[in-house]
Each structure stands twice: as C-alpha cells, then as structure tokens.
Design a protein around this motif. Sequence first.
Motif, PDB file in Angstrom:
ATOM      1  N   ARG A  85       0.857  -1.194   0.000  1.00  0.00           N
ATOM      2  CA  ARG A  85       0.000   0.000   0.000  1.00  0.00           C
ATOM      3  C   ARG A  85       0.889   1.238   0.000  1.00  0.00           C
ATOM      4  NH1 ARG A  85      -5.496  -0.774   1.474  1.00  0.00           N
ATOM      5  NH2 ARG A  85      -5.974  -2.790   2.421  1.00  0.00           N
ATOM      6  N   TYR A  86       0.480   2.228  -0.786  1.00  0.00           N
ATOM      7  CA  TYR A  86       1.236   3.479  -0.831  1.00  0.00           C
ATOM      8  C   TYR A  86       0.538   4.483   0.078  1.00  0.00           C
ATOM      9  CZ  TYR A  86       3.659   1.246  -4.666  1.00  0.00           C
ATOM     10  OH  TYR A  86       4.406   0.367  -5.422  1.00  0.00           O
ATOM     11  N   ASN A  87       0.835   4.355   1.366  1.00  0.00           N
ATOM     12  CA  ASN A  87       0.101   5.117   2.377  1.00  0.00           C
ATOM     13  C   ASN A  87       0.787   6.426   2.754  1.00  0.00           C
ATOM     14  OD1 ASN A  87      -2.135   3.469   2.681  1.00  0.00           O
ATOM     15  ND2 ASN A  87      -1.074   2.097   4.093  1.00  0.00           N
ATOM     16  N   TYR A  88       1.336   7.111   1.790  1.00  0.00           N
ATOM     17  CA  TYR A  88       1.877   8.436   2.061  1.00  0.00           C
ATOM     18  C   TYR A  88       0.725   9.421   2.209  1.00  0.00           C
ATOM     19  CZ  TYR A  88       6.217   6.301   0.458  1.00  0.00           C
ATOM     20  OH  TYR A  88       7.297   5.476   0.324  1.00  0.00           O
ATOM     21  N   SER A  89       0.918  10.402   3.060  1.00  0.00           N
ATOM     22  CA  SER A  89      -0.145  11.381   3.272  1.00  0.00           C
ATOM     23  C   SER A  89      -0.106  12.445   2.179  1.00  0.00           C
ATOM     24  CB  SER A  89      -0.009  12.030   4.647  1.00  0.00           C
ATOM     25  OG  SER A  89       1.251  12.679   4.763  1.00  0.00           O
ATOM     26  N   TYR A  90      -1.244  13.058   1.928  1.00  0.00           N
ATOM     27  CA  TYR A  90      -1.325  14.159   0.974  1.00  0.00           C
ATOM     28  C   TYR A  90      -1.127  15.478   1.711  1.00  0.00           C
ATOM     29  CZ  TYR A  90      -3.197  10.989  -2.579  1.00  0.00           C
ATOM     30  OH  TYR A  90      -3.351   9.972  -3.486  1.00  0.00           O
TER      31      TYR A  90
ATOM     32  N   ARG B 186       7.640  15.869  -2.500  1.00  0.00           N
ATOM     33  CA  ARG B 186       8.261  16.977  -1.776  1.00  0.00           C
ATOM     34  C   ARG B 186       9.763  16.981  -2.054  1.00  0.00           C
ATOM     35  NH1 ARG B 186      10.991  14.694   2.371  1.00  0.00           N
ATOM     36  NH2 ARG B 186      10.150  12.822   3.375  1.00  0.00           N
ATOM     37  N   SER B 187      10.427  18.024  -1.596  1.00  0.00           N
ATOM     38  CA  SER B 187      11.861  18.154  -1.823  1.00  0.00           C
ATOM     39  C   SER B 187      12.628  17.142  -0.979  1.00  0.00           C
ATOM     40  CB  SER B 187      12.327  19.577  -1.509  1.00  0.00           C
ATOM     41  OG  SER B 187      11.988  19.914  -0.177  1.00  0.00           O
ATOM     42  N   ARG B 188      13.929  17.159  -1.096  1.00  0.00           N
ATOM     43  CA  ARG B 188      14.780  16.181  -0.440  1.00  0.00           C
ATOM     44  C   ARG B 188      14.568  16.154   1.068  1.00  0.00           C
ATOM     45  NH1 ARG B 188      17.151  12.802  -4.265  1.00  0.00           N
ATOM     46  NH2 ARG B 188      17.312  14.000  -6.191  1.00  0.00           N
ATOM     47  N   ILE B 189      15.298  15.287   1.730  1.00  0.00           N
ATOM     48  CA  ILE B 189      15.117  15.085   3.165  1.00  0.00           C
ATOM     49  C   ILE B 189      15.218  16.404   3.927  1.00  0.00           C
ATOM     50  CG2 ILE B 189      16.094  13.961   5.205  1.00  0.00           C
ATOM     51  CD1 ILE B 189      16.963  11.662   3.348  1.00  0.00           C
TER      52      ILE B 189
ATOM     53  N   ASP C 240      -4.917  23.172  -8.081  1.00  0.00           N
ATOM     54  CA  ASP C 240      -4.825  21.990  -8.949  1.00  0.00           C
ATOM     55  C   ASP C 240      -3.567  21.170  -8.659  1.00  0.00           C
ATOM     56  OD1 ASP C 240      -2.885  23.663  -9.973  1.00  0.00           O
ATOM     57  OD2 ASP C 240      -3.721  23.809 -11.982  1.00  0.00           O
ATOM     58  N   ILE C 241      -2.980  21.375  -7.473  1.00  0.00           N
ATOM     59  CA  ILE C 241      -1.760  20.664  -7.096  1.00  0.00           C
ATOM     60  C   ILE C 241      -2.099  19.543  -6.118  1.00  0.00           C
ATOM     61  CG2 ILE C 241       0.505  20.825  -5.983  1.00  0.00           C
ATOM     62  CD1 ILE C 241       0.491  22.399  -8.504  1.00  0.00           C
ATOM     63  N   ILE C 242      -1.725  18.311  -6.476  1.00  0.00           N
ATOM     64  CA  ILE C 242      -1.751  17.196  -5.530  1.00  0.00           C
ATOM     65  C   ILE C 242      -0.316  16.977  -5.093  1.00  0.00           C
ATOM     66  CG2 ILE C 242      -2.372  14.780  -5.148  1.00  0.00           C
ATOM     67  CD1 ILE C 242      -4.026  14.970  -7.756  1.00  0.00           C
ATOM     68  N   GLN C 243      -0.052  17.163  -3.828  1.00  0.00           N
ATOM     69  CA  GLN C 243       1.306  16.966  -3.326  1.00  0.00           C
ATOM     70  C   GLN C 243       1.278  15.921  -2.221  1.00  0.00           C
ATOM     71  OE1 GLN C 243       3.304  20.380  -1.616  1.00  0.00           O
ATOM     72  NE2 GLN C 243       5.320  19.517  -2.015  1.00  0.00           N
TER      73      GLN C 243
ATOM     74  N   MET D 234       0.447   7.128  -6.223  1.00  0.00           N
ATOM     75  CA  MET D 234      -0.291   8.135  -5.453  1.00  0.00           C
ATOM     76  C   MET D 234      -1.292   8.855  -6.354  1.00  0.00           C
ATOM     77  SD  MET D 234       0.483   7.891  -2.307  1.00  0.00           S
ATOM     78  CE  MET D 234      -0.097   9.420  -1.561  1.00  0.00           C
ATOM     79  N   GLY D 235      -0.962   8.950  -7.647  1.00  0.00           N
ATOM     80  CA  GLY D 235      -1.945   9.465  -8.603  1.00  0.00           C
ATOM     81  C   GLY D 235      -3.106   8.509  -8.771  1.00  0.00           C
TER      82      GLY D 235
END
Length: 398
Positions: free
Chosen positions: A70-75, A134-137, A156-159, A175-176
């Motif tokens: 599962r790709y459970n990263y938060s939006y 998102r950007s690097r660590i 219109d940005i999904i991050q 995630m898309g």
Amino acid sequence: MLPRICVKFKLKYVLAAVCSLYLLQFFGAFTHFFEKDFESTFDYPLNGDILSDVYQLRHGQQPARQPINRYNYSYITDCDHKCKEDERLIAPRLVFIVKSAMDNFDRRSTIRKTWGYERRFSDVKIRTVFMLGRSRIVPNRRLQSLVDLEYSTYRDIIQADFVDDYFNNTIKTMMGFRWATTYCPRAKFYMFVDDDFYVSAKNLLRYVRNPVNYPEYLEETDEALRKLARRLAHTTDNNNSSSNHSEIADSSRRSHRIKRQLMTDMELPPNVKLFSGFVFRSAPHRHRSSKWYVSLEEYPWDVWPTYVTAGAFLLSHEALFEMYYVSMYTKHFRFDDIFLGIVAMKAGIEPLHSEEFYFHKAPYLGPQSYKYVLATHGYDEPTELNKVWTEIRASGYA
C-alpha cells in the motif's frame, strides 16, 4: 633473462584476461546465463490467483489474503474538490494527472493555458491536476512556500509526502492512482503524463471512441466529409433550382449525421479495460554502468512483461480501478512503467499500442504533421510548447 621475460609476458596476458573477465562481468555478459526464462517461469509476488482477493477488497469485503503493498503516504494537498459534481451531476470525461517536479512552475503554467485547459470544450468536462512529491530530506522551505502559493492560486496541485526523485516515480504514479480512485472515482478516462509532453485533448477524446482503429476511422470519415463538401459545392455552382436546394439540404444533413455519429455512436463499453500508450517489450539492463541497471536478485527473468512507457499513458475507468487494487497484491518495483506492466499482466489486461503516442519527440513540420498525434515527448521548453500548441489548435487538431 629469458625466463624473466616469459614471466612478464604471461603476467601481461593474465592481467589482460582478468580485466576482460571483469569488463564482461561489469557489462552483464555472464549475468544473462543465469536469467530465468520469462515465458515459462514468470511468477511475481504475490504469486498465484489474486483476482478473487482483489474483487473482495475492491467491493468492501474481507479478502482471504491481505494486501502486501500500500502506498500510504499522506497528501499535503489533495485537491478533493476537483471532481465534485455540479448540479448537472456530470462526471469528468477525461482527467489529466500530470506528473511534475516542484520547481517546474513554468511548465505547469503553460500546460494550464494549452492542452490542460479545463474549459477547452464547452460540452466535455475535463479536469487537470499536477502530481508532486516533496523536496529532499532537508526541506526547501522557499520552494515549498512557492508551491503552496501556486496551489492557493490554481487549486490543482496534488502533493504527497514522499521524496520526489527518479527512483520514486512508482510512488508518484501510484499516489496518482490512489487520488483518482479516492477523489475522482467517476471519471471515464484518466491520462497520466509527464510535464514535458505535448498532448492533444481533442485527439484523445476521438481516440477513446475507437482506439483499435485510430486514426484510420477518422481518415475514412474525413474523406466522406470531403466528398460531401465537393458534391455540395458542385451542386451550388450548377444552378439554384428547388431540387438542388433540396439536394444541398440533404447533403448538409448527411454531413451533420456523420459528425454526430463520430461524436456519439462509437462509444466504448463502460466496463472496457483500456490501458494504452507506446507499448514496449524489452530486456533488463544488466550492465552496471546503466542508470536502469537491475540485478538478478531484484529481477531474475530475461525479459520484462509487456509494458507502456510511463511518460504518457491512458486508462479507462475500469482499468484504473482494477490495476490500483491489483497493485496492492504486487511487490513494489522502482521503475513505474515496469511495475504497471507487471500489474497489468497480473490483472489480465493487455496493453494497447498506438503509434500516435510518441516515446521520442515527433518531428514538427507544421500543424498537419500533428493531425492525429495523441502525445509526444520532448517539450521541456514552455515557449516551444505554447507556440506549437497554438498553431495546431488554430488548424483544429489540438
């Protein structure tokens, strides 16, 4: 003296042989001897028949086996408003999910004004969103504040909260998928595309009506309309008798009927599983100098499954949902096009190839050369994209 020369001579050959063997190993020459035959042994985890589990999971039931991936990263921003239906309850016909990098502001701005413009057609609902990580660590706070400002302006940005680099493209793509199934579940078609592509929304809408025979069916229709136009002009030139007026009206009605048939009658069934783009069948890179090097431990087979290049691909509603749930039962793979090829294979979906999806940049020789182009790579300069798209739109092909 002579024995010493012989020793040096032999040592030179031994070193040359060792170096040659090392180079052969480095470039994967020996690795191929240990690859498994794809046709007879391919079985990617989870192994076996997973479709019954997928069906149960998709329909809210308790599956016999739990998902492994599962790709459970938060939006960070989820654009949950994008596909909300208006008072007419019309779902989007086409959704563009544009994979972009945080600092590609100019590309996104140009896409909004060109092929991603949501009001391109008054009678077709189109939605465009941009998928970012998102950007690097170490966070780039200035860059993030600019993205936040862009979102508040265009919404219109999904991050999502994952590090956006090349080997996380599978995460970005999935995630898309997750966003589409969660926040835009009733759209008919979904186009995943990188932000350095030219796309023709008009041609895509025509493509999905008859993808197997595109663009041949359009050429036949164009020829029929040209014949009617010639006949109409000839009749008008002859004289103005009432019989000719009747023939003109009949020709006009037939022309309108052909155009209406093109727009309404040729409709794909709602349950069709369309996964289309530029289709490849190739082998893994085994030489260690390659950006796409893959070890036998990571992938032991001699060829990849049939896959669609990830820069631009089109999915029907049913294909997207089926592949999303099958992905949960498929071990993660770092190349997104290969991962989706494995997922499609496990789902029983055969990718459909179209020559009008260009893996490389299609030569632009004027609008006529892009008459049937669906998508083409190589437009990383926003000014060039804007110029080309404007010319093609003026000719009626964009």
